[in-house]
Design a protein around this motif. Structure first.
Motif, PDB file in Angstrom:
ATOM      1  N   UNK A   1      13.411  28.454  38.749  1.00 17.96           N
ATOM      2  CA  UNK A   1      13.086  29.477  39.755  1.00 17.96           C
ATOM      3  C   UNK A   1      12.595  30.741  39.062  1.00 17.96           C
ATOM      4  N   UNK A   2      11.858  31.552  39.792  1.00 12.58           N
ATOM      5  CA  UNK A   2      11.324  32.800  39.248  1.00 12.58           C
ATOM      6  C   UNK A   2      12.449  33.654  38.669  1.00 12.58           C
ATOM      7  N   UNK A   3      13.590  33.676  39.328  1.00 13.98           N
ATOM      8  CA  UNK A   3      14.720  34.450  38.827  1.00 13.98           C
ATOM      9  C   UNK A   3      15.152  34.066  37.431  1.00 13.98           C
ATOM     10  N   UNK A   4      14.839  32.836  37.000  1.00 12.55           N
ATOM     11  CA  UNK A   4      15.208  32.409  35.646  1.00 12.55           C
ATOM     12  C   UNK A   4      14.391  33.137  34.582  1.00 12.55           C
ATOM     13  N   UNK A   5      13.291  33.766  34.974  1.00 13.27           N
ATOM     14  CA  UNK A   5      12.457  34.519  34.023  1.00 13.27           C
ATOM     15  C   UNK A   5      12.946  35.940  33.817  1.00 13.27           C
ATOM     16  N   UNK A   6      13.822  36.403  34.668  1.00 12.33           N
ATOM     17  CA  UNK A   6      14.220  37.812  34.642  1.00 12.33           C
ATOM     18  C   UNK A   6      14.893  38.230  33.345  1.00 12.33           C
ATOM     19  N   UNK A   7      15.585  37.321  32.697  1.00 15.42           N
ATOM     20  CA  UNK A   7      16.237  37.656  31.434  1.00 15.42           C
ATOM     21  C   UNK A   7      15.215  38.006  30.345  1.00 15.42           C
ATOM     22  N   UNK A   8      13.979  37.576  30.532  1.00 16.39           N
ATOM     23  CA  UNK A   8      12.921  37.844  29.555  1.00 16.39           C
ATOM     24  C   UNK A   8      12.146  39.119  29.870  1.00 16.39           C
ATOM     25  N   UNK A   9      12.496  39.791  30.938  1.00 14.32           N
ATOM     26  CA  UNK A   9      11.768  40.979  31.388  1.00 14.32           C
ATOM     27  C   UNK A   9      12.381  42.276  30.893  1.00 14.32           C
TER      28      UNK A   9
ATOM     29  N   UNK B   1      18.273  42.170  38.386  1.00 12.93           N
ATOM     30  CA  UNK B   1      17.232  41.412  39.100  1.00 12.93           C
ATOM     31  C   UNK B   1      16.176  42.298  39.759  1.00 12.93           C
ATOM     32  N   UNK B   2      16.556  43.421  40.322  1.00 12.68           N
ATOM     33  CA  UNK B   2      15.575  44.289  40.990  1.00 12.68           C
ATOM     34  C   UNK B   2      14.576  44.850  39.987  1.00 12.68           C
ATOM     35  N   UNK B   3      15.073  45.299  38.842  1.00 10.52           N
ATOM     36  CA  UNK B   3      14.199  45.849  37.800  1.00 10.52           C
ATOM     37  C   UNK B   3      13.365  44.733  37.181  1.00 10.52           C
ATOM     38  N   UNK B   4      13.994  43.604  36.897  1.00  9.50           N
ATOM     39  CA  UNK B   4      13.283  42.485  36.276  1.00  9.50           C
ATOM     40  C   UNK B   4      12.188  41.951  37.196  1.00  9.50           C
ATOM     41  N   UNK B   5      12.479  41.860  38.477  1.00 10.40           N
ATOM     42  CA  UNK B   5      11.486  41.394  39.459  1.00 10.40           C
ATOM     43  C   UNK B   5      10.270  42.316  39.431  1.00 10.40           C
ATOM     44  N   UNK B   6      10.542  43.597  39.432  1.00 13.18           N
ATOM     45  CA  UNK B   6       9.474  44.598  39.384  1.00 13.18           C
ATOM     46  C   UNK B   6       8.669  44.461  38.100  1.00 13.18           C
ATOM     47  N   UNK B   7       9.349  44.299  36.983  1.00 14.52           N
ATOM     48  CA  UNK B   7       8.660  44.177  35.693  1.00 14.52           C
ATOM     49  C   UNK B   7       7.810  42.914  35.624  1.00 14.52           C
TER      50      UNK B   7
ATOM     51  N   UNK C   1       1.752  37.369  51.589  1.00 13.13           N
ATOM     52  CA  UNK C   1       2.836  36.995  50.692  1.00 13.13           C
ATOM     53  C   UNK C   1       3.480  38.240  50.067  1.00 13.13           C
ATOM     54  N   UNK C   2       2.664  39.154  49.584  1.00 11.25           N
ATOM     55  CA  UNK C   2       3.192  40.365  48.974  1.00 11.25           C
ATOM     56  C   UNK C   2       3.947  41.211  49.994  1.00 11.25           C
ATOM     57  N   UNK C   3       3.452  41.244  51.219  1.00  8.68           N
ATOM     58  CA  UNK C   3       4.162  41.964  52.283  1.00  8.68           C
ATOM     59  C   UNK C   3       5.541  41.333  52.503  1.00  8.68           C
ATOM     60  N   UNK C   4       5.598  39.999  52.533  1.00 13.46           N
ATOM     61  CA  UNK C   4       6.894  39.344  52.753  1.00 13.46           C
ATOM     62  C   UNK C   4       7.839  39.610  51.586  1.00 13.46           C
ATOM     63  N   UNK C   5       7.331  39.654  50.354  1.00 10.94           N
ATOM     64  CA  UNK C   5       8.182  39.993  49.220  1.00 10.94           C
ATOM     65  C   UNK C   5       8.677  41.425  49.325  1.00 10.94           C
ATOM     66  N   UNK C   6       7.829  42.318  49.839  1.00 14.25           N
ATOM     67  CA  UNK C   6       8.252  43.707  50.025  1.00 14.25           C
ATOM     68  C   UNK C   6       9.369  43.815  51.043  1.00 14.25           C
ATOM     69  N   UNK C   7       9.325  42.968  52.074  1.00 15.07           N
ATOM     70  CA  UNK C   7      10.351  42.976  53.109  1.00 15.07           C
ATOM     71  C   UNK C   7      11.626  42.260  52.668  1.00 15.07           C
ATOM     72  N   UNK C   8      11.473  41.219  51.878  1.00 15.90           N
ATOM     73  CA  UNK C   8      12.617  40.414  51.436  1.00 15.90           C
ATOM     74  C   UNK C   8      12.419  40.016  49.973  1.00 15.90           C
ATOM     75  N   UNK C   9      12.611  40.955  49.039  1.00 16.68           N
ATOM     76  CA  UNK C   9      12.326  40.669  47.633  1.00 16.68           C
ATOM     77  C   UNK C   9      13.164  39.541  47.041  1.00 16.68           C
ATOM     78  N   UNK C  10      14.316  39.272  47.615  1.00 17.67           N
ATOM     79  CA  UNK C  10      15.154  38.192  47.081  1.00 17.67           C
ATOM     80  C   UNK C  10      14.505  36.821  47.244  1.00 17.67           C
ATOM     81  N   UNK C  11      13.556  36.701  48.182  1.00 19.23           N
ATOM     82  CA  UNK C  11      12.828  35.439  48.346  1.00 19.23           C
ATOM     83  C   UNK C  11      12.083  35.071  47.068  1.00 19.23           C
ATOM     84  N   UNK C  12      11.601  36.080  46.369  1.00 21.22           N
ATOM     85  CA  UNK C  12      10.872  35.842  45.133  1.00 21.22           C
ATOM     86  C   UNK C  12      11.781  35.223  44.074  1.00 21.22           C
TER      87      UNK C  12
END
Length: 178
Positions: free
Chosen positions: A105-113, A10-16, A149-160
């Protein structure tokens, strides 16, 4: 949706995913982007359709995915499957929200990253790159909102990960209300 790999970190996929979004927004500054967008005829527009980030276009999932793929190819990026999954998830999420169902959810896209190149950037640098792309595209008011929004994702990336796809995409639709 069929995932290329279901075990995406998830961390790598979120970044990608955010690198891909940045690249998509950056591609809109290419002169050739006009040619790509000019192929989208008015009768292709579909209210409630999949949106192309950085624009106000709403299209069928197939046409939106095709346009996003062409825009990304201008920057040398070819994410197999992700554009299709992204566009379909946006449409599915919008219809689910209207029907009172749980949206993807956004996390459902991670398998495609899995095949998206992230150039080894750290997550904070990815967010800065996205902010640079946003600053070039949006109004100052929208930039301030997106910076927060980007600052909040940087502080709590799991929110994304748990954000509904339609809400994620709506943040990056040009001319959308703040």
């Amino acid at each position: 949706m069929m995932a290329e790999t279901v075990n995406a970190d998830p961390a790598v996929a979120r970044q990608r995913l955010l690198v891909l979004l940045s690249t998509l927004l950056e591609s809109l500054h290419e002169p050739a982007a006009v040619t790509v967008l000019a192929t989208l005829k008015p009768d292709y527009m579909q209210s409630g359709g999949a949106r192309i980030p950085g624009t106000s276009y709403e299209l069928s999932a197939e046409r939106a995915a095709e346009a996003m793929q062409k825009l990304l190819e201008l920057r040398g990026v070819v994410p197999p499957g992700l554009c299709v999954a992204f566009a379909q998830a946006d449409m599915d999420a919008r219809y689910a929200a209207l029907a009172g169902k749980e949206p993807p959810r956004v996390g459902s896209l991670y398998a495609f990253c899995t095949n998206v190149v992230d150039a080894g950037q750290s997550f904070p640098l990815v967010l800065l790159r996205l902010l640079d792309a946003v600053e070039a595209m949006f109004t100052p008011q929208q930039v301030r909102r997106l910076d927060d929004l980007l600052y909040s994702w940087g502080q709590a990336p799991l929110e994304l990960d748990d954000m509904p796809v339609q809400q994620f995409v709506a943040q990056f639709v040009r001319n959308a209300a703040p």
